[in-house]
Motif scaffolding. Sequence first.
Motif, PDB file in Angstrom:
ATOM      1  N   GLN A 205       7.616  -9.330   3.445  1.00  0.00           N
ATOM      2  CA  GLN A 205       6.265  -8.767   3.323  1.00  0.00           C
ATOM      3  C   GLN A 205       6.132  -7.502   4.156  1.00  0.00           C
ATOM      4  N   ILE A 206       6.609  -7.550   5.400  1.00  0.00           N
ATOM      5  CA  ILE A 206       6.478  -6.393   6.286  1.00  0.00           C
ATOM      6  C   ILE A 206       7.421  -5.265   5.868  1.00  0.00           C
ATOM      7  N   TRP A 207       8.644  -5.608   5.489  1.00  0.00           N
ATOM      8  CA  TRP A 207       9.590  -4.586   5.008  1.00  0.00           C
ATOM      9  C   TRP A 207       9.001  -3.836   3.813  1.00  0.00           C
ATOM     10  N   ASP A 208       8.514  -4.585   2.818  1.00  0.00           N
ATOM     11  CA  ASP A 208       7.969  -3.964   1.608  1.00  0.00           C
ATOM     12  C   ASP A 208       6.736  -3.104   1.919  1.00  0.00           C
ATOM     13  N   ALA A 209       5.893  -3.598   2.829  1.00  0.00           N
ATOM     14  CA  ALA A 209       4.691  -2.844   3.187  1.00  0.00           C
ATOM     15  C   ALA A 209       5.039  -1.528   3.863  1.00  0.00           C
ATOM     16  N   ILE A 210       6.043  -1.555   4.731  1.00  0.00           N
ATOM     17  CA  ILE A 210       6.462  -0.331   5.418  1.00  0.00           C
ATOM     18  C   ILE A 210       6.983   0.694   4.419  1.00  0.00           C
ATOM     19  N   PHE A 211       7.778   0.241   3.464  1.00  0.00           N
ATOM     20  CA  PHE A 211       8.348   1.196   2.508  1.00  0.00           C
ATOM     21  C   PHE A 211       7.309   1.719   1.530  1.00  0.00           C
ATOM     22  N   GLU A 212       6.325   0.891   1.220  1.00  0.00           N
ATOM     23  CA  GLU A 212       5.242   1.367   0.354  1.00  0.00           C
ATOM     24  C   GLU A 212       4.388   2.396   1.092  1.00  0.00           C
ATOM     25  N   ALA A 213       4.041   2.085   2.344  1.00  0.00           N
ATOM     26  CA  ALA A 213       3.200   2.996   3.129  1.00  0.00           C
ATOM     27  C   ALA A 213       3.924   4.288   3.473  1.00  0.00           C
TER      28      ALA A 213
END
Length: 360
Positions: A205-213
Amino acid sequence: MKNTALTEKHISLGAKIVPFAGYNMPVQYEGINAEHAAVRNGVGVFDVSHMGEFILKGDKALDLIQRVTSNDASKLVDGKVQYSCLPNEHGGIVDDLLVYRIDEKTYMLVVNASNIQKDWDWISRFNTEGVDMKDISDRTSLLAVQGPKAIQALQSLTEVDLSSMEYYSFKKGTFAGVDNVLISATGYTGASGFEIYFDAVHSEQIWDAIFEAGAEVGIKPIGLGARDTLRLEMGFCLYGNDIDDTTSPIEAGLGWITKFSKKFTNSVALKEQKEKGPERKLVGFEMIERGIPRHDYAIIDAEGNTIGKVTSGTQSPSLQKAIGLGYVKTDFSALGTEIFISIRNTAVKAKIVKVPFYKA
């Protein structure tokens, strides 16, 4: 070999996976030079969840930390971080580490992946006052988001004001919708950025959020290969290469984290070494002639006498020259001193230079 919670993610992104410190870790994705440049000029994300984390809690937690570490942890206040090391009893270093003061009676120690059990056993040996120790390494994930665009990439994910955070400070808060995330203004690259600690169950969840942001600022995944070239350009020590059980903090140029205002393991002998001056010193050097220095290559003088050995070396992507760290006899440690690296039985000229090699 262990996996981090994100190993399958790295594989899906095309990472080259190698064994490192008992873990399957991504060494590179698109290539070390490109990933190195991404961190120096933009922003990149390292999965460093293999690192170890210990929580020390209780009335005597600080006393234990003071006893086993070289730096003066009594100077810490809540929300501050300190670089330190664990001296052994024979003049060497058990490990280097970070000390986080959560509150007056609670500290987190962050240790190297290859030394987790060794460090745990060492600290436990001195825990004679009943400090509550917990090894949370296996359930803790750690992402290092490094580079000049790190704040742009991350700020939308948290209410913590990242731009107001001082180097070597940390805050806890909500990050990417996850509570109790520790955001630390630290890193191992010489680029600005953050290290983010959280429960491993939230890793994807955090990995994906960082790459999206971070997509709009070109955020990239970065492997351990570029992590090594980035830290070497800064002259940062790597345990197992530049420091180990046989190298003292005084020899390694870590006198600044060795405080004799308190007593700690082997402090008397280390103080004596500092006063007398060590017989060898860790130095930075750059190659004058063509050749890349590698770990354990001999360092020799003009007459061919061995005066030391290389501990780390690479072709610097930022500087486009070969650089290295190594121990030499103190007589040869002055800036500008000409030395030679023995590369395939050929003496290749180099000179002692000031570190960091790279200056932003």
